[in-house]
Design a protein around this motif. Sequence first.
Motif, PDB file in Angstrom:
ATOM      1  N   LYS A 285       0.813  -1.217   0.000  1.00 47.01           N
ATOM      2  CA  LYS A 285       0.000   0.000   0.000  1.00 47.01           C
ATOM      3  C   LYS A 285       0.849   1.270   0.000  1.00 47.01           C
ATOM      4  O   LYS A 285       0.371   2.341   0.333  1.00 47.01           O
ATOM      5  CB  LYS A 285      -0.937   0.006   1.220  1.00 47.01           C
ATOM      6  CG  LYS A 285      -1.921  -1.162   1.240  1.00 47.01           C
ATOM      7  CD  LYS A 285      -2.820  -1.158   0.021  1.00 47.01           C
ATOM      8  CE  LYS A 285      -3.915  -2.196   0.118  1.00 47.01           C
ATOM      9  NZ  LYS A 285      -3.427  -3.569   0.192  1.00 47.01           N
ATOM     10  N   HIS A 286       2.137   1.129  -0.313  1.00 49.19           N
ATOM     11  CA  HIS A 286       2.989   2.308  -0.388  1.00 49.19           C
ATOM     12  C   HIS A 286       2.695   3.089  -1.671  1.00 49.19           C
ATOM     13  O   HIS A 286       2.109   2.567  -2.626  1.00 49.19           O
ATOM     14  CB  HIS A 286       4.474   1.911  -0.348  1.00 49.19           C
ATOM     15  CG  HIS A 286       4.860   1.230   0.936  1.00 49.19           C
ATOM     16  ND1 HIS A 286       4.777   1.853   2.157  1.00 49.19           N
ATOM     17  CD2 HIS A 286       5.317  -0.035   1.172  1.00 49.19           C
ATOM     18  CE1 HIS A 286       5.182   1.017   3.096  1.00 49.19           C
ATOM     19  NE2 HIS A 286       5.502  -0.137   2.525  1.00 49.19           N
ATOM     20  N   PHE A 287       3.125   4.324  -1.685  1.00 44.23           N
ATOM     21  CA  PHE A 287       2.901   5.170  -2.861  1.00 44.23           C
ATOM     22  C   PHE A 287       3.557   4.534  -4.087  1.00 44.23           C
ATOM     23  O   PHE A 287       4.761   4.242  -4.073  1.00 44.23           O
ATOM     24  CB  PHE A 287       3.487   6.567  -2.615  1.00 44.23           C
ATOM     25  CG  PHE A 287       3.061   7.582  -3.636  1.00 44.23           C
ATOM     26  CD1 PHE A 287       1.896   8.309  -3.466  1.00 44.23           C
ATOM     27  CD2 PHE A 287       3.820   7.807  -4.784  1.00 44.23           C
ATOM     28  CE1 PHE A 287       1.497   9.252  -4.406  1.00 44.23           C
ATOM     29  CE2 PHE A 287       3.429   8.742  -5.726  1.00 44.23           C
ATOM     30  CZ  PHE A 287       2.268   9.464  -5.529  1.00 44.23           C
TER      31      PHE A 287
ATOM     32  N   TRP B 148       5.416   4.781  -6.828  1.00 44.18           N
ATOM     33  CA  TRP B 148       6.267   5.766  -7.488  1.00 44.18           C
ATOM     34  C   TRP B 148       6.520   5.463  -8.962  1.00 44.18           C
ATOM     35  O   TRP B 148       6.527   6.360  -9.801  1.00 44.18           O
ATOM     36  CB  TRP B 148       7.597   5.886  -6.742  1.00 44.18           C
ATOM     37  CG  TRP B 148       7.495   6.659  -5.468  1.00 44.18           C
ATOM     38  CD1 TRP B 148       7.496   6.166  -4.193  1.00 44.18           C
ATOM     39  CD2 TRP B 148       7.341   8.080  -5.345  1.00 44.18           C
ATOM     40  NE1 TRP B 148       7.350   7.187  -3.280  1.00 44.18           N
ATOM     41  CE2 TRP B 148       7.260   8.371  -3.959  1.00 44.18           C
ATOM     42  CE3 TRP B 148       7.271   9.123  -6.265  1.00 44.18           C
ATOM     43  CZ2 TRP B 148       7.115   9.672  -3.475  1.00 44.18           C
ATOM     44  CZ3 TRP B 148       7.122  10.418  -5.787  1.00 44.18           C
ATOM     45  CH2 TRP B 148       7.047  10.682  -4.412  1.00 44.18           C
TER      46      TRP B 148
ATOM     47  N   TYR C 188      -6.000   1.215  -0.999  1.00 42.90           N
ATOM     48  CA  TYR C 188      -5.019   2.262  -0.736  1.00 42.90           C
ATOM     49  C   TYR C 188      -5.649   3.352   0.123  1.00 42.90           C
ATOM     50  O   TYR C 188      -6.855   3.624   0.023  1.00 42.90           O
ATOM     51  CB  TYR C 188      -4.518   2.869  -2.044  1.00 42.90           C
ATOM     52  CG  TYR C 188      -3.429   2.073  -2.710  1.00 42.90           C
ATOM     53  CD1 TYR C 188      -2.109   2.517  -2.716  1.00 42.90           C
ATOM     54  CD2 TYR C 188      -3.719   0.861  -3.336  1.00 42.90           C
ATOM     55  CE1 TYR C 188      -1.111   1.781  -3.337  1.00 42.90           C
ATOM     56  CE2 TYR C 188      -2.726   0.111  -3.947  1.00 42.90           C
ATOM     57  CZ  TYR C 188      -1.420   0.574  -3.942  1.00 42.90           C
ATOM     58  OH  TYR C 188      -0.444  -0.163  -4.552  1.00 42.90           O
ATOM     59  N   ARG C 189      -4.829   3.971   0.960  1.00 44.05           N
ATOM     60  CA  ARG C 189      -5.331   5.070   1.772  1.00 44.05           C
ATOM     61  C   ARG C 189      -5.836   6.203   0.884  1.00 44.05           C
ATOM     62  O   ARG C 189      -5.273   6.460  -0.171  1.00 44.05           O
ATOM     63  CB  ARG C 189      -4.233   5.599   2.703  1.00 44.05           C
ATOM     64  CG  ARG C 189      -3.858   4.637   3.825  1.00 44.05           C
ATOM     65  CD  ARG C 189      -2.775   5.229   4.699  1.00 44.05           C
ATOM     66  NE  ARG C 189      -1.555   5.464   3.919  1.00 44.05           N
ATOM     67  CZ  ARG C 189      -0.436   5.981   4.427  1.00 44.05           C
ATOM     68  NH1 ARG C 189      -0.405   6.355   5.699  1.00 44.05           N
ATOM     69  NH2 ARG C 189       0.626   6.149   3.658  1.00 44.05           N
TER      70      ARG C 189
ATOM     71  N   SER D 274      -5.542   9.325   1.301  1.00 45.19           N
ATOM     72  CA  SER D 274      -4.504  10.345   1.143  1.00 45.19           C
ATOM     73  C   SER D 274      -3.535   9.972   0.031  1.00 45.19           C
ATOM     74  O   SER D 274      -3.113  10.836  -0.753  1.00 45.19           O
ATOM     75  CB  SER D 274      -3.747  10.539   2.453  1.00 45.19           C
ATOM     76  OG  SER D 274      -3.147   9.323   2.892  1.00 45.19           O
ATOM     77  N   THR D 275      -3.196   8.698  -0.076  1.00 44.68           N
ATOM     78  CA  THR D 275      -2.302   8.235  -1.148  1.00 44.68           C
ATOM     79  C   THR D 275      -2.967   8.402  -2.506  1.00 44.68           C
ATOM     80  O   THR D 275      -2.352   8.892  -3.460  1.00 44.68           O
ATOM     81  CB  THR D 275      -1.934   6.752  -0.935  1.00 44.68           C
ATOM     82  OG1 THR D 275      -1.256   6.609   0.310  1.00 44.68           O
ATOM     83  CG2 THR D 275      -1.027   6.242  -2.059  1.00 44.68           C
ATOM     84  N   THR D 276      -4.225   8.007  -2.594  1.00 45.06           N
ATOM     85  CA  THR D 276      -4.968   8.122  -3.852  1.00 45.06           C
ATOM     86  C   THR D 276      -5.085   9.575  -4.297  1.00 45.06           C
ATOM     87  O   THR D 276      -4.814   9.905  -5.461  1.00 45.06           O
ATOM     88  CB  THR D 276      -6.375   7.520  -3.695  1.00 45.06           C
ATOM     89  OG1 THR D 276      -6.268   6.163  -3.278  1.00 45.06           O
ATOM     90  CG2 THR D 276      -7.150   7.587  -5.000  1.00 45.06           C
TER      91      THR D 276
ATOM     92  N   PHE E 296      -1.672  11.086  -5.348  1.00 50.20           N
ATOM     93  CA  PHE E 296      -1.304  10.573  -6.668  1.00 50.20           C
ATOM     94  C   PHE E 296      -2.075  11.309  -7.754  1.00 50.20           C
ATOM     95  O   PHE E 296      -1.492  11.830  -8.713  1.00 50.20           O
ATOM     96  CB  PHE E 296      -1.607   9.075  -6.731  1.00 50.20           C
ATOM     97  CG  PHE E 296      -1.189   8.398  -8.007  1.00 50.20           C
ATOM     98  CD1 PHE E 296      -0.072   7.598  -8.047  1.00 50.20           C
ATOM     99  CD2 PHE E 296      -1.934   8.554  -9.183  1.00 50.20           C
ATOM    100  CE1 PHE E 296       0.319   6.971  -9.226  1.00 50.20           C
ATOM    101  CE2 PHE E 296      -1.562   7.942 -10.358  1.00 50.20           C
ATOM    102  CZ  PHE E 296      -0.424   7.141 -10.377  1.00 50.20           C
TER     103      PHE E 296
END
Length: 222
Positions: free
Chosen positions: A92-94, A96, A143-144, A146-148, A151
């Motif tokens: 679930k990390h960003f 990249w 995914y969180r 905030s991450t979505t 992105f």
Amino acid sequence: MNYLLLFLSVAFGYVIALFLKKRELRNMEVFLAFSGAFLLSITVFELLPEVFETPSKNIGVFIMIGILLQIFLEFFSKGAEHGHVHLHSENKHFPWILFISLSIHAFIEGFPISEENNLMIAIIIHKIPVAIILSFFFITAGYRRSTTLLFLFFFALMTPLGNFISKNYDIVHLYETEITAVVIGIFLHVSTTILFESSKNHKFNLTKMTAVVVAVLIAYLL
């Protein structure tokens, strides 16, 4: 206003994705077929004649560079530019690598947008289904938020940023034809891939064929 519309096309895709269910995502194939046909038509009707006003073999070289560049980017994005998203649910990390490859694509496609062509319309129509599918898989993969949102926010900025740079830096104008040729190559690859992959077993049904024909006609009449 152009920058805002380009940005909002991604935001609009995210909002739609919030209300989608998996079975409804299948209907995106028709929209993808329409967007691919429209993007291809604008490329053929408007961008190609522009770069070949003074015919040169070098233009063909830059178009091929664009095609090869897009193939290289898709090695990392796994085809997210035309509706394929592959995210690992256990990580679930960003993402990249996906972000960088998509951002390069989005940044470059902003360069040829101008008042003299209808490319902005084509890119908006192209971005909406891609943003929907991208957002949907971020959401369903867990995914969180905030991450979505982070992105999508920076992804949405890339095309307006590319267009801003093309209009405000003189060095870009010196290589305007070559850059446009590279973008043509990118669009040719992306749009034809969308059309080829928009149906199961690569067969068109009547609805998708109608969407393609309508897209071509609209692009021609603009």
